[in-house]
Design a protein around this motif. Structure first.
Motif, PDB file in Angstrom:
ATOM      1  N   LEU A 141      14.792  -4.643  -8.163  1.00 35.33           N
ATOM      2  CA  LEU A 141      13.610  -5.257  -7.430  1.00 35.33           C
ATOM      3  C   LEU A 141      13.057  -6.560  -8.032  1.00 35.33           C
ATOM      4  CD1 LEU A 141      12.816  -2.292  -5.202  1.00 35.33           C
ATOM      5  CD2 LEU A 141      14.249  -4.045  -4.774  1.00 35.33           C
ATOM      6  N   GLN A 145      12.110 -10.374  -7.170  1.00 37.93           N
ATOM      7  CA  GLN A 145      10.799 -10.921  -7.186  1.00 37.93           C
ATOM      8  C   GLN A 145      10.577 -12.199  -7.994  1.00 37.93           C
ATOM      9  OE1 GLN A 145       8.951  -7.029  -7.968  1.00 37.93           O
ATOM     10  NE2 GLN A 145       7.585  -7.581  -6.284  1.00 37.93           N
ATOM     11  N   GLU A 152       5.992  -8.047  -3.955  1.00 34.24           N
ATOM     12  CA  GLU A 152       6.428  -6.768  -3.707  1.00 34.24           C
ATOM     13  C   GLU A 152       6.659  -6.061  -2.394  1.00 34.24           C
ATOM     14  OE1 GLU A 152       6.354  -2.346  -6.049  1.00 34.24           O
ATOM     15  OE2 GLU A 152       4.729  -3.955  -6.511  1.00 34.24           O
ATOM     16  N   LYS A 153       5.332  -6.370  -1.650  1.00 36.56           N
ATOM     17  CA  LYS A 153       5.275  -5.908  -0.216  1.00 36.56           C
ATOM     18  C   LYS A 153       6.381  -6.517   0.658  1.00 36.56           C
ATOM     19  CE  LYS A 153       1.922  -5.092   3.349  1.00 36.56           C
ATOM     20  NZ  LYS A 153       0.802  -5.091   3.866  1.00 36.56           N
ATOM     21  N   LEU A 155       9.215  -8.204  -0.180  1.00 35.07           N
ATOM     22  CA  LEU A 155      10.461  -7.734  -0.537  1.00 35.07           C
ATOM     23  C   LEU A 155      10.652  -6.302   0.204  1.00 35.07           C
ATOM     24  CD1 LEU A 155      13.116  -8.214  -2.051  1.00 35.07           C
ATOM     25  CD2 LEU A 155      11.978  -7.113  -4.036  1.00 35.07           C
ATOM     26  N   TYR A 156       9.904  -5.354   0.017  1.00 31.58           N
ATOM     27  CA  TYR A 156      10.053  -3.995   0.713  1.00 31.58           C
ATOM     28  C   TYR A 156      10.309  -4.165   1.982  1.00 31.58           C
ATOM     29  CZ  TYR A 156       9.544  -1.247  -3.745  1.00 31.58           C
ATOM     30  OH  TYR A 156       9.766  -0.711  -4.996  1.00 31.58           O
ATOM     31  N   GLU A 157       9.416  -4.891   2.811  1.00 30.41           N
ATOM     32  CA  GLU A 157       9.602  -5.015   4.129  1.00 30.41           C
ATOM     33  C   GLU A 157      10.884  -5.852   4.748  1.00 30.41           C
ATOM     34  OE1 GLU A 157       8.137  -4.538   7.950  1.00 30.41           O
ATOM     35  OE2 GLU A 157       7.263  -3.763   6.273  1.00 30.41           O
ATOM     36  N   ILE A 159      13.685  -5.727   3.056  1.00 31.71           N
ATOM     37  CA  ILE A 159      14.747  -4.713   2.742  1.00 31.71           C
ATOM     38  C   ILE A 159      14.879  -3.858   3.949  1.00 31.71           C
ATOM     39  CG2 ILE A 159      15.466  -3.050   1.389  1.00 31.71           C
ATOM     40  CD1 ILE A 159      14.773  -4.684  -0.905  1.00 31.71           C
ATOM     41  N   ARG A 160      13.783  -3.307   4.287  1.00 28.49           N
ATOM     42  CA  ARG A 160      13.667  -2.339   5.241  1.00 28.49           C
ATOM     43  C   ARG A 160      14.056  -2.834   6.774  1.00 28.49           C
ATOM     44  NH1 ARG A 160      10.501  -1.173   9.397  1.00 28.49           N
ATOM     45  NH2 ARG A 160       9.029  -2.531   9.073  1.00 28.49           N
ATOM     46  N   GLN A 166      19.873   0.326  -0.819  1.00 25.50           N
ATOM     47  CA  GLN A 166      19.407   0.224  -2.161  1.00 25.50           C
ATOM     48  C   GLN A 166      20.017   1.421  -3.056  1.00 25.50           C
ATOM     49  OE1 GLN A 166      15.141   1.124  -1.686  1.00 25.50           O
ATOM     50  NE2 GLN A 166      14.913  -0.390  -0.068  1.00 25.50           N
ATOM     51  N   ARG A 168      19.694   3.603  -6.455  1.00 26.15           N
ATOM     52  CA  ARG A 168      18.591   4.218  -7.451  1.00 26.15           C
ATOM     53  C   ARG A 168      19.386   4.564  -8.701  1.00 26.15           C
ATOM     54  NH1 ARG A 168      13.594   4.154  -5.265  1.00 26.15           N
ATOM     55  NH2 ARG A 168      13.426   4.504  -3.229  1.00 26.15           N
ATOM     56  N   VAL A 173      15.456   0.340  -9.131  1.00 23.55           N
ATOM     57  CA  VAL A 173      16.133   0.190  -7.677  1.00 23.55           C
ATOM     58  C   VAL A 173      16.989  -0.994  -7.634  1.00 23.55           C
ATOM     59  CG1 VAL A 173      15.860   0.060  -5.132  1.00 23.55           C
ATOM     60  CG2 VAL A 173      14.308   1.669  -6.692  1.00 23.55           C
TER      61      VAL A 173
END
Length: 188
Positions: A141, A145, A152-153, A155-157, A159-160, A166, A168, A173
């Protein structure tokens, strides 16, 4: 006929030493004998009261065990859970029940017994095996970035929303390079 025996004994009630005239004497005098008798009677009454309390406490459960059809409250008392748990079991079709009216739901006793049989009635579904993970074909991740200059926010949004898988490994991640490159386009 009197006895000429003189034995030193300790009183069972007060603990004082005294001279007894027989081998079975337990108390030093009449007062200690009366006190010991009262203590025995009191202990037997307390024991009888405790037995009665236990019988009264277990009486509702014994009466419920004898019934063929149970209310929600009786069912909760029998299986030792809350009424809400019984309602949840009924709603999830784990425990069959019949609703007689808006305020009366009945559960059959044999259905409760079936609930606690040792063999499970529904098979446990097998978890799907995750696809193989190739670390060379993935970004961390942090790399995504830095490479695409995205927060970061965000990117997470992303991906979701796009349901990007993802992986681990330890504290890192990983996400597939191919899907990120297609989604974010050329490097800026």
């Amino acid at each position: 006929m009197s006895s000429n025996i003189r034995i030193q004994r300790i009183c069972q009630q007060c603990g004082q030493e005294f001279t007894a005239r027989t081998t079975v004497t337990q108390y030093c005098g009449d007062n200690c004998a009366k006190r010991a008798y009262k203590a025995r009677k009191k202990a037997s009454k307390v024991e009888a009261s405790n037995r009665e309390t236990d019988r009264m406490r277990n009486k509702p459960v014994e009466e419920i065990k004898a019934k063929e059809f149970l209310t929600i409250r009786d069912t909760a008392l029998l299986i030792n859970c809350s009424r809400q748990t019984v309602y949840n079991l009924i709603k999830s079709n784990v425990l069959p029940a019949v609703q007689l009216s808006d305020r009366k739901t009945i559960v059959k006793r044999s259905d409760i017994d079936k609930l606690f049989q040792l063999t499970p009635t529904t098979p446990i579904p097998e978890q799907p095996t995750p696809p193989p993970f190739d670390q060379e074909a993935c970004y961390t991740l942090k790399q995504v970035q830095q490479r695409y200059r995205i927060s970061e926010k965000a990117l997470y949004e992303l991906i979701r929303r796009q349901s990007i898988p993802q992986y681990r490994r330890g504290i890192h991640v990983f996400v597939p390079k191919k899907e990120i490159d297609v989604l974010l386009g050329p490097i800026l």
